[in-house]
Every structure is written in C-alpha cells, then in structure tokens.
Design an enzyme around this catalytic site. Structure first.
Site, PDB file in Angstrom:
ATOM      1  N   GLY A   1     134.518 -13.349 112.140  1.00 38.10           N
ATOM      2  CA  GLY A   1     134.195 -14.523 111.321  1.00 38.10           C
ATOM      3  C   GLY A   1     135.298 -15.571 111.419  1.00 38.10           C
ATOM      4  O   GLY A   1     135.663 -16.207 110.426  1.00 38.10           O
TER       5      GLY A   1
ATOM      6  N   TYR B   1     127.491 -12.426  95.333  1.00 37.12           N
ATOM      7  CA  TYR B   1     128.795 -12.526  96.006  1.00 37.12           C
ATOM      8  C   TYR B   1     129.789 -11.564  95.345  1.00 37.12           C
ATOM      9  O   TYR B   1     130.482 -10.805  96.020  1.00 37.12           O
ATOM     10  CB  TYR B   1     129.280 -13.979  95.891  1.00 37.12           C
ATOM     11  CG  TYR B   1     130.641 -14.266  96.470  1.00 37.12           C
ATOM     12  CD1 TYR B   1     130.847 -14.290  97.844  1.00 37.12           C
ATOM     13  CD2 TYR B   1     131.718 -14.553  95.636  1.00 37.12           C
ATOM     14  CE1 TYR B   1     132.090 -14.591  98.368  1.00 37.12           C
ATOM     15  CE2 TYR B   1     132.972 -14.854  96.149  1.00 37.12           C
ATOM     16  CZ  TYR B   1     133.151 -14.871  97.516  1.00 37.12           C
ATOM     17  OH  TYR B   1     134.386 -15.168  98.036  1.00 37.12           O
TER      18      TYR B   1
HETATM   19  N1  SER Z   1     135.646 -19.736  96.927  1.00 28.21           N
HETATM   20  C1  SER Z   1     134.684 -18.723  96.596  1.00 28.21           C
HETATM   21  C2  SER Z   1     133.444 -19.324  96.048  1.00 28.21           C
HETATM   22  O1  SER Z   1     133.535 -20.327  95.375  1.00 28.21           O
HETATM   23  C3  SER Z   1     135.238 -17.755  95.614  1.00 28.21           C
HETATM   24  O2  SER Z   1     135.997 -16.810  96.232  1.00 28.21           O
HETATM   25  O3  SER Z   1     132.408 -18.787  96.242  1.00 28.21           O
END
Ligand code: SER
Length: 316
Positions: free
Chosen positions: A8, A140
C-alpha cells in the site's frame, strides 16, 4: 530491518514512508508495492504492482526480494468505510491476514498501523489510556481493533515480531488522505492557500488528536528498531503530539493569513465518527517503553505546511 516491503505504498503514509525508509536503509532495500503503478516510487527504487488480497503474489514478492520486515499500510479510512463497510472489512482485514501469514511463514517482522479510530464512545475521552475500553462504532475501528488483536495473537502464538502504533489524524503535504474523518485538517491548509476560505465538514468544537507526518514516520522506525526486551506492549501503542478543534486550527492559520475564513457544512457521518473518538491520547507507555517523543506542535506544523503547499501550488 534490512529488506523492507511496503504494502500500500501509494497511500498517504506509504508515499512518504517509502522515501523516508529508502534514505535510511538504501533505495534497493525498500520494495514499494501498490495495487496501482506509482511512477515516483518506481523511479526511486524497486516497485511491484501487488494486490494485497492476493496471498500468493505477496508471498512471491517477499521471497524474491528476501524481505525481513513488512509494513502493511492498506486500509479504507473511516468515512469511506461507512459508505461500504463490507468492502472495508474485506480490504483491511484481507491485507492484514495475508501480511501476518506470509510473515509467519517467512519469519518477517510486521508493522500495521492502528488508529485513534480503534476507540469508541465508551472509551475515556481525555488522555485516553493505553489499556482501556475499546468498542469502536465504525467498521474502520472494528478492523483496527481486530488488527491489534490478530497482531498480538501472531506474536504470542507464532513468535512473529509484530509492532504497531495508534496513529492520530496524520497531516502531510505530499499525498492527500482520502475518506478519513481527520482529512479536514489537511484540506484546510490547501484551501487557505488556494482560495482563502474553507468549508469544514466537522463541527467547530470537536477535539481530535493529530500528528505531523515527520513525527509519524520517525515513530515507525523508532518502534521497529526498539529493543524488544523493553516492549511490554506491542499492538498497539498510543502516540500523541497535538490535539485541536477546527476552530483552533483555523485561528492558527489566521495568525498567518488574517483574511482566511471558515464556515461549516457538517457531514453527519463525519460528525458521529469524530464525536465517538477520543479528545486526546495518553502516550506514556510509548514514551517509557521505546522513548517516543514528538517534535512538532501545531504552530511549527502550520508554518511548515503553509510554506510547502505554497511552493507546491505555485509549481502546479
Ligand atoms: N485518519 C483516519 C481517519 O480519519 C483515522 O486514523 O479515518
């Protein structure tokens, strides 16, 4: 770390980490891979087009280059993950399990970033401790907690040298993030230079931890080079350097660009995500176990961001 694979490499972290590692470990010893061709990285050193979900292809790159350390940076970020949670799980966990498995088979170390997104609304909000309640409400975050648990499992069960940090929102001037909740803190600098105004998608008073990319890159190397005997934790360390709201960063920019203006068009998904995350993290364990110490604060970062983006947009 002698022969490094970046999975990645074309993303926000990878595009800068590859160059940073190549300067330290030598261009030929850092193999960049991404699902798409990345011209700039390919001109600098070894580059392979690699789909991180293809376990055989990953194993073949690892063995061909004699890799001993894998940086698995593949992830759909928080806001985009809520648009397609099934895809976020498939990509984020697929890349993770392939990286861990190939590392187990070929005795590599693995770094997979975790995030402030691994915490949720029931975690303590201020100075969130290293070890505490972690019940995220985004896909996430679910992937990040899974990543932490899987990485610790591979360490305790198979002896794989897995290590990780919980990154705050990362601010950089090289590659734009995409689909994250903290992206506003990057976009605001571009718009300050480009148009002098910014419409913020996150509510004015929500604190989130943030970090300037040079500190984040240094954290990766310092943790991976740390003496394993000193590591009580592994997956994953809280690290912190600054925490601010949209109002605070706006005021900081206005000190340098007095005509800069900001209004709000709050995105309900980003609002819910931002409000579920900590205001600030307690990074004592990282400081004690491997000497973590941030170098950049909001003021210095703002000077540096504005200068670099001014140059970049002038060239464009
Ligand atoms: N920067 C990421 C997000 O905003 C958080 O780790 O999804």
């Amino acid at each position: 770390m002698k022969r490094i694979l970046i999975v990645g490499a074309g993303g926000q972290i990878g595009s800068e980490l590859t160059t940073y590692l190549r300067k330290i470990y030598g261009d030929a010893n850092v193999v960049a891979t991404d699902v798409r061709e990345c011209k700039a990285l390919a001109e600098q050193g070894p580059f392979e087009v690699l789909d991180a979900l293809d376990a055989n292809a990953m194993a073949s790159v690892v063995s061909r280059y004699g890799i001993d350390t894998i940086f698995n940076l593949v992830a759909l970020l928080s806001a985009v993950g809520e648009k397609n949670p099934q895809l976020a799980w498939k990509v984020n966990i697929g890349a993770l399990t392939n990286s861990l498995e190939v590392a187990r088979e070929r005795k590599c170390a693995v770094f997979t970033p975790s995030s402030i997104g691994a915490f949720g609304p029931s975690s303590p909000k201020d100075k969130t401790p290293q070890d505490t309640v972690m019940r995220p409400t985004t896909m996430y975050g679910v992937c990040k907690v899974t990543g932490e648990l899987m990485s610790d499992y591979y360490h305790s069960r198979f002896g794989v040298d897995t290590r990780s940090v919980r990154f705050p929102g990362l601010i950089s001037n090289v590659t734009l993030p995409g689909g994250g909740t903290t992206d506003y803190a990057v976009e605001i600098y571009y718009e300050a230079i480009r148009s002098g105004r910014f419409t913020c998608p996150v509510p004015s008073d929500v604190y989130m931890d943030m970090m300037y990319m040079p500190d984040a890159l240094r954290a990766c190397v310092e943790l991976m080079e740390a003496d394993p005997a000193k590591l009580v934790h592994r997956n994953s360390f809280n690290i912190a350097s600054m925490s601010f709201t949209p109002e605070v960063i706006c005021a900081e920019i206005r000190k340098r660009l007095p005509d800069f203006t900001m209004d709000y068009d709050v995105d309900p998904v980003k609002k819910a995500i931002a409000e579920s995350w900590p205001n600030s993290l307690d990074d004592t364990c990282a400081r004690e176990e491997w000497g973590w110490k941030p170098e950049w604060d909001l003021s210095r970062m703002t000077d540096d961001m504005l200068e670099h983006i001014r140059q970049k947009l002038a060239l464009a």
